[in-house]
Design a protein around this motif. Structure first.
Motif, PDB file in Angstrom:
ATOM      1  N   VAL A 137       0.858  -1.191   0.000  1.00  0.00           N
ATOM      2  CA  VAL A 137       0.000   0.000   0.000  1.00  0.00           C
ATOM      3  C   VAL A 137       0.890   1.236   0.000  1.00  0.00           C
ATOM      4  CG1 VAL A 137      -1.777   1.284   1.257  1.00  0.00           C
ATOM      5  CG2 VAL A 137      -1.788  -1.230   1.278  1.00  0.00           C
ATOM      6  N   GLY A 150      -0.303  -4.200   3.246  1.00  0.00           N
ATOM      7  CA  GLY A 150      -1.647  -4.253   3.784  1.00  0.00           C
ATOM      8  C   GLY A 150      -2.223  -5.652   3.632  1.00  0.00           C
ATOM      9  N   VAL A 164      -4.734  -1.505   6.707  1.00  0.00           N
ATOM     10  CA  VAL A 164      -3.500  -0.774   6.443  1.00  0.00           C
ATOM     11  C   VAL A 164      -2.806  -0.396   7.747  1.00  0.00           C
ATOM     12  CG1 VAL A 164      -4.443   0.155   4.302  1.00  0.00           C
ATOM     13  CG2 VAL A 164      -4.637   1.497   6.404  1.00  0.00           C
TER      14      VAL A 164
END
Length: 332
Positions: A137, A150, A164
Protein backbone atom coordinates in the motif's frame (compact mmCIF):
# COMPACT_ATOMS: atom_id res chain seq x y z
CA UNK A 1 -8.15 -10.19 -35.68
CA UNK A 2 -9.56 -7.12 -33.93
CA UNK A 3 -12.75 -5.50 -35.19
CA UNK A 4 -11.84 -1.84 -34.73
CA UNK A 5 -14.95 -0.63 -36.57
CA UNK A 6 -16.96 -1.14 -33.41
CA UNK A 7 -15.20 1.92 -31.97
CA UNK A 8 -17.07 4.08 -34.50
CA UNK A 9 -20.19 3.47 -32.40
CA UNK A 10 -18.66 5.12 -29.34
CA UNK A 11 -19.47 8.76 -28.44
CA UNK A 12 -15.80 9.53 -27.81
CA UNK A 13 -12.64 9.51 -29.90
CA UNK A 14 -10.43 6.42 -29.97
CA UNK A 15 -6.91 5.86 -31.29
CA UNK A 16 -5.38 2.38 -31.20
CA UNK A 17 -1.59 1.95 -31.13
CA UNK A 18 0.57 -1.13 -31.56
CA UNK A 19 4.31 -0.80 -30.95
CA UNK A 20 3.72 2.96 -30.69
CA UNK A 21 2.33 3.06 -34.24
CA UNK A 22 -1.28 4.03 -34.98
CA UNK A 23 -3.38 1.11 -36.20
CA UNK A 24 -6.77 2.76 -36.14
CA UNK A 25 -8.54 6.07 -35.53
CA UNK A 26 -12.31 6.10 -35.15
CA UNK A 27 -14.62 8.62 -36.79
CA UNK A 28 -15.18 10.63 -33.62
CA UNK A 29 -11.52 11.53 -33.10
CA UNK A 30 -11.39 12.72 -36.70
CA UNK A 31 -14.43 14.88 -35.98
CA UNK A 32 -12.88 16.24 -32.78
CA UNK A 33 -9.74 17.25 -34.68
CA UNK A 34 -11.66 18.53 -37.73
CA UNK A 35 -10.05 15.89 -39.96
CA UNK A 36 -13.13 14.04 -41.21
CA UNK A 37 -12.39 14.64 -44.89
CA UNK A 38 -8.89 13.16 -44.78
CA UNK A 39 -7.58 9.64 -45.17
CA UNK A 40 -6.13 8.17 -41.97
CA UNK A 41 -2.51 8.54 -43.08
CA UNK A 42 -2.98 12.21 -43.91
CA UNK A 43 -5.05 12.79 -40.78
CA UNK A 44 -2.22 11.43 -38.62
CA UNK A 45 0.29 13.81 -40.19
CA UNK A 46 -2.00 16.83 -39.78
CA UNK A 47 -2.74 15.86 -36.18
CA UNK A 48 0.99 15.78 -35.37
CA UNK A 49 1.48 19.19 -36.99
CA UNK A 50 -1.53 20.62 -35.15
CA UNK A 51 -0.12 19.48 -31.80
CA UNK A 52 3.35 20.85 -32.67
CA UNK A 53 4.85 17.36 -32.69
CA UNK A 54 7.77 17.00 -35.06
CA UNK A 55 6.84 13.54 -36.35
CA UNK A 56 3.94 11.11 -36.16
CA UNK A 57 6.14 8.83 -34.04
CA UNK A 58 5.84 11.38 -31.24
CA UNK A 59 2.06 11.10 -30.95
CA UNK A 60 2.22 8.03 -28.69
CA UNK A 61 4.64 9.74 -26.29
CA UNK A 62 2.53 12.90 -26.28
CA UNK A 63 -0.73 11.10 -25.47
CA UNK A 64 0.99 8.95 -22.81
CA UNK A 65 2.53 11.93 -21.03
CA UNK A 66 -0.53 14.20 -20.96
CA UNK A 67 -4.01 14.00 -19.47
CA UNK A 68 -5.44 16.61 -21.84
CA UNK A 69 -4.60 19.00 -24.66
CA UNK A 70 -6.26 22.02 -26.25
CA UNK A 71 -7.52 22.33 -29.80
CA UNK A 72 -9.58 25.18 -31.27
CA UNK A 73 -10.38 26.58 -27.81
CA UNK A 74 -11.63 23.17 -26.68
CA UNK A 75 -10.11 20.94 -24.02
CA UNK A 76 -9.62 17.34 -25.16
CA UNK A 77 -9.23 14.91 -22.28
CA UNK A 78 -7.12 11.75 -22.66
CA UNK A 79 -7.50 8.35 -21.01
CA UNK A 80 -5.27 5.34 -21.70
CA UNK A 81 -5.84 1.60 -21.37
CA UNK A 82 -3.92 -1.49 -22.45
CA UNK A 83 -5.40 -4.57 -24.09
CA UNK A 84 -3.17 -7.49 -25.11
CA UNK A 85 -0.41 -5.87 -27.21
CA UNK A 86 -2.48 -2.77 -27.97
CA UNK A 87 -2.59 0.65 -26.34
CA UNK A 88 -5.99 2.36 -26.53
CA UNK A 89 -6.41 6.09 -26.05
CA UNK A 90 -9.84 7.59 -25.48
CA UNK A 91 -10.57 11.28 -26.12
CA UNK A 92 -13.46 13.43 -24.97
CA UNK A 93 -14.09 17.05 -25.92
CA UNK A 94 -14.94 19.46 -23.10
CA UNK A 95 -16.74 22.65 -24.06
CA UNK A 96 -15.32 24.94 -21.37
CA UNK A 97 -11.95 25.50 -19.77
CA UNK A 98 -11.10 22.82 -17.24
CA UNK A 99 -9.23 25.39 -15.25
CA UNK A 100 -11.50 28.40 -15.24
CA UNK A 101 -14.78 26.72 -14.29
CA UNK A 102 -14.79 24.70 -11.03
CA UNK A 103 -18.12 23.07 -11.91
CA UNK A 104 -16.70 21.92 -15.21
CA UNK A 105 -13.73 20.38 -13.42
CA UNK A 106 -16.03 18.39 -11.16
CA UNK A 107 -17.91 17.07 -14.17
CA UNK A 108 -14.67 16.31 -15.92
CA UNK A 109 -13.37 14.25 -13.01
CA UNK A 110 -16.41 11.99 -13.25
CA UNK A 111 -15.99 11.83 -17.00
CA UNK A 112 -12.37 10.78 -16.49
CA UNK A 113 -13.55 7.78 -14.50
CA UNK A 114 -15.89 6.80 -17.32
CA UNK A 115 -13.13 7.23 -19.89
CA UNK A 116 -10.66 5.24 -17.85
CA UNK A 117 -13.16 2.38 -17.73
CA UNK A 118 -14.30 1.10 -14.36
CA UNK A 119 -12.20 -1.99 -13.73
CA UNK A 120 -13.31 -2.73 -10.16
CA UNK A 121 -14.78 -6.08 -11.20
CA UNK A 122 -11.60 -7.01 -13.10
CA UNK A 123 -9.47 -6.05 -10.10
CA UNK A 124 -11.61 -8.24 -7.84
CA UNK A 125 -11.32 -11.17 -10.25
CA UNK A 126 -7.56 -10.69 -10.48
CA UNK A 127 -7.17 -10.72 -6.69
CA UNK A 128 -9.42 -13.75 -6.31
CA UNK A 129 -7.83 -15.71 -9.16
CA UNK A 130 -4.32 -15.14 -7.81
CA UNK A 131 -5.42 -15.60 -4.19
CA UNK A 132 -3.77 -12.31 -3.22
CA UNK A 133 -4.03 -11.69 0.51
CA UNK A 134 -1.13 -9.29 1.05
CA UNK A 135 -0.41 -6.20 -1.01
CA UNK A 136 1.88 -3.19 -0.87
CA UNK A 137 0.00 0.00 0.00
CA UNK A 138 1.34 3.44 -0.92
CA UNK A 139 -0.14 6.81 -0.02
CA UNK A 140 1.26 10.33 0.07
CA UNK A 141 1.28 12.89 2.85
CA UNK A 142 2.53 16.34 1.87
CA UNK A 143 4.55 14.73 -0.89
CA UNK A 144 6.18 12.11 1.34
CA UNK A 145 5.45 8.52 0.23
CA UNK A 146 4.17 6.20 2.97
CA UNK A 147 4.66 2.51 2.19
CA UNK A 148 3.72 -0.65 3.98
CA UNK A 149 2.09 -3.99 3.33
CA UNK A 150 -1.65 -4.25 3.78
CA UNK A 151 -3.86 -7.26 4.43
CA UNK A 152 -6.79 -7.84 2.10
CA UNK A 153 -9.85 -8.43 4.28
CA UNK A 154 -12.65 -8.61 1.73
CA UNK A 155 -12.91 -8.67 -2.06
CA UNK A 156 -16.12 -7.91 -3.96
CA UNK A 157 -16.80 -6.63 -7.47
CA UNK A 158 -17.92 -3.33 -5.93
CA UNK A 159 -15.03 -2.66 -3.52
CA UNK A 160 -12.00 -4.12 -1.75
CA UNK A 161 -11.32 -3.83 1.99
CA UNK A 162 -7.65 -3.55 2.97
CA UNK A 163 -6.27 -3.38 6.50
CA UNK A 164 -3.50 -0.77 6.44
CA UNK A 165 -0.79 0.46 8.77
CA UNK A 166 -1.79 3.30 11.12
CA UNK A 167 0.44 5.81 9.36
CA UNK A 168 -1.66 5.67 6.18
CA UNK A 169 -4.58 7.25 8.03
CA UNK A 170 -2.91 10.67 8.01
CA UNK A 171 -2.86 10.62 4.20
CA UNK A 172 -6.65 10.89 4.18
CA UNK A 173 -6.33 14.41 5.57
CA UNK A 174 -5.05 15.41 2.13
CA UNK A 175 -6.32 12.89 -0.40
CA UNK A 176 -8.42 9.76 -0.73
CA UNK A 177 -6.11 8.30 -3.38
CA UNK A 178 -4.18 5.10 -2.72
CA UNK A 179 -1.89 2.87 -4.77
CA UNK A 180 -2.00 -0.91 -4.47
CA UNK A 181 1.12 -2.62 -5.82
CA UNK A 182 1.04 -6.35 -6.50
CA UNK A 183 4.24 -8.16 -7.47
CA UNK A 184 3.57 -11.26 -9.54
CA UNK A 185 5.82 -13.63 -11.48
CA UNK A 186 5.08 -11.86 -14.77
CA UNK A 187 5.62 -8.37 -13.35
CA UNK A 188 4.04 -5.86 -11.00
CA UNK A 189 0.56 -4.37 -11.23
CA UNK A 190 0.00 -0.84 -9.99
CA UNK A 191 -3.60 0.14 -9.34
CA UNK A 192 -4.85 3.51 -8.20
CA UNK A 193 -8.06 3.56 -6.20
CA UNK A 194 -10.22 5.81 -4.06
CA UNK A 195 -10.81 5.31 -0.34
CA UNK A 196 -14.59 5.69 -0.02
CA UNK A 197 -14.70 4.91 3.72
CA UNK A 198 -12.47 3.74 6.55
CA UNK A 199 -12.90 2.23 9.99
CA UNK A 200 -10.38 0.71 12.39
CA UNK A 201 -7.52 1.01 9.88
CA UNK A 202 -9.54 -0.71 7.16
CA UNK A 203 -9.72 1.18 3.86
CA UNK A 204 -12.69 0.43 1.65
CA UNK A 205 -11.37 1.09 -1.86
CA UNK A 206 -13.08 1.30 -5.25
CA UNK A 207 -12.96 3.25 -8.55
CA UNK A 208 -9.76 1.48 -9.59
CA UNK A 209 -7.80 2.18 -12.73
CA UNK A 210 -4.34 1.27 -13.95
CA UNK A 211 -2.12 4.05 -12.68
CA UNK A 212 -0.15 6.20 -15.11
CA UNK A 213 1.57 7.84 -12.16
CA UNK A 214 4.95 6.59 -11.08
CA UNK A 215 5.17 7.87 -7.52
CA UNK A 216 6.02 4.32 -6.43
CA UNK A 217 9.17 4.61 -8.57
CA UNK A 218 10.27 8.08 -7.50
CA UNK A 219 14.00 8.35 -7.10
CA UNK A 220 13.87 11.76 -5.44
CA UNK A 221 11.92 12.92 -2.40
CA UNK A 222 9.25 15.47 -3.32
CA UNK A 223 7.71 17.64 -0.60
CA UNK A 224 4.95 20.20 -0.28
CA UNK A 225 6.00 23.53 1.28
CA UNK A 226 4.96 24.23 4.86
CA UNK A 227 4.54 27.91 4.08
CA UNK A 228 3.71 29.57 0.81
CA UNK A 229 6.63 29.13 -1.53
CA UNK A 230 6.56 30.98 -4.82
CA UNK A 231 8.41 31.51 -8.06
CA UNK A 232 8.76 34.73 -9.98
CA UNK A 233 8.59 34.91 -13.76
CA UNK A 234 8.71 38.30 -15.44
CA UNK A 235 7.42 40.02 -12.27
CA UNK A 236 4.53 37.55 -11.91
CA UNK A 237 4.32 35.26 -8.90
CA UNK A 238 3.05 31.67 -8.87
CA UNK A 239 2.59 29.27 -5.97
CA UNK A 240 4.84 26.21 -5.71
CA UNK A 241 2.78 23.04 -5.27
CA UNK A 242 5.71 20.73 -4.50
CA UNK A 243 9.45 20.50 -5.12
CA UNK A 244 12.22 17.92 -5.44
CA UNK A 245 15.90 18.21 -6.25
CA UNK A 246 15.11 17.62 -9.93
CA UNK A 247 11.62 19.00 -10.39
CA UNK A 248 9.10 21.62 -9.37
CA UNK A 249 5.31 21.77 -9.71
CA UNK A 250 3.54 25.10 -10.08
CA UNK A 251 -0.14 25.58 -9.18
CA UNK A 252 -2.03 27.57 -11.81
CA UNK A 253 -5.41 29.27 -11.84
CA UNK A 254 -6.14 29.88 -15.50
CA UNK A 255 -5.47 28.75 -19.02
CA UNK A 256 -3.58 31.99 -19.58
CA UNK A 257 -1.22 31.09 -16.72
CA UNK A 258 -0.50 27.74 -18.34
CA UNK A 259 0.21 29.30 -21.73
CA UNK A 260 2.45 31.92 -20.11
CA UNK A 261 4.57 29.41 -18.18
CA UNK A 262 4.88 26.44 -20.54
CA UNK A 263 7.52 27.94 -22.80
CA UNK A 264 9.63 29.57 -20.10
CA UNK A 265 13.23 28.38 -19.82
CA UNK A 266 14.12 29.97 -16.49
CA UNK A 267 12.37 30.98 -13.26
CA UNK A 268 13.32 32.67 -9.99
CA UNK A 269 12.71 30.75 -6.77
CA UNK A 270 12.82 32.53 -3.40
CA UNK A 271 14.08 30.01 -0.85
CA UNK A 272 15.78 30.54 2.50
CA UNK A 273 16.07 34.26 1.79
CA UNK A 274 17.94 33.41 -1.39
CA UNK A 275 16.73 34.10 -4.91
CA UNK A 276 17.73 31.13 -7.06
CA UNK A 277 17.75 31.27 -10.84
CA UNK A 278 16.65 27.89 -12.17
CA UNK A 279 16.74 26.61 -15.71
CA UNK A 280 13.52 24.72 -16.36
CA UNK A 281 11.97 22.42 -18.93
CA UNK A 282 8.20 21.92 -19.08
CA UNK A 283 7.06 18.29 -18.76
CA UNK A 284 3.28 18.19 -18.47
CA UNK A 285 0.12 19.54 -16.86
CA UNK A 286 -2.00 17.32 -14.62
CA UNK A 287 -5.14 17.55 -12.50
CA UNK A 288 -4.85 17.54 -8.73
CA UNK A 289 -7.67 17.30 -6.22
CA UNK A 290 -10.46 18.11 -8.68
CA UNK A 291 -10.15 21.91 -8.73
CA UNK A 292 -6.42 22.31 -9.13
CA UNK A 293 -4.08 21.97 -12.08
CA UNK A 294 -0.33 21.92 -11.71
CA UNK A 295 2.46 22.34 -14.24
CA UNK A 296 5.47 20.08 -13.76
CA UNK A 297 8.94 21.23 -14.76
CA UNK A 298 12.38 19.68 -14.68
CA UNK A 299 14.78 22.03 -12.93
CA UNK A 300 18.50 22.40 -13.49
CA UNK A 301 20.02 24.30 -10.54
CA UNK A 302 23.70 25.11 -10.27
CA UNK A 303 25.80 23.59 -7.48
CA UNK A 304 24.89 26.33 -5.01
CA UNK A 305 21.19 26.16 -5.86
CA UNK A 306 21.28 22.38 -5.51
CA UNK A 307 22.67 22.64 -1.98
CA UNK A 308 20.01 25.20 -0.96
CA UNK A 309 17.16 23.09 -2.38
CA UNK A 310 18.54 19.87 -0.89
CA UNK A 311 18.80 21.48 2.55
CA UNK A 312 15.21 22.74 2.29
CA UNK A 313 13.87 19.34 1.20
CA UNK A 314 15.71 17.50 3.99
CA UNK A 315 14.47 19.98 6.59
CA UNK A 316 10.92 19.85 5.27
CA UNK A 317 10.99 16.05 5.16
CA UNK A 318 11.98 15.93 8.83
CA UNK A 319 9.09 18.28 9.69
CA UNK A 320 6.61 16.04 7.88
CA UNK A 321 7.97 12.93 9.61
CA UNK A 322 7.53 14.64 12.99
CA UNK A 323 3.94 15.49 12.03
CA UNK A 324 3.28 11.84 11.21
CA UNK A 325 4.78 10.64 14.49
CA UNK A 326 2.73 13.18 16.44
CA UNK A 327 -0.41 12.07 14.60
CA UNK A 328 0.26 8.44 15.52
CA UNK A 329 0.83 9.37 19.18
CA UNK A 330 -2.41 11.37 19.25
CA UNK A 331 -4.33 8.42 17.80
CA UNK A 332 -3.30 6.06 20.61
Amino acid sequence: MHNFKIYDLLPNGVIVFKNKTILYMNKHILDIMNLTDLAQENAIEIMAETLNIRSVDGLFSFFSANEYFRHNEKVIQIAQNSYDDLELFSFMRINHSLILEPKTIEATESQKKVLAVNIDAKVASFFQLNNIRKIKVLTLYKGLPLKNFGKIIKVTHAFIDVEVDNKHMISLLESKSVLLISNEKDGSSVLKGEVISHENNIFRIKNFFVSKEEMHQREEIRVKPNKQLSINVQSREFKVYDISIKGISIAIESEEDETFLKNKQSIYLLLKNETLTLEVEYLKSIFVEERLVKLIFLIIPDAYGTSIIQHYITSRQQEIIREIHQYLRDCK
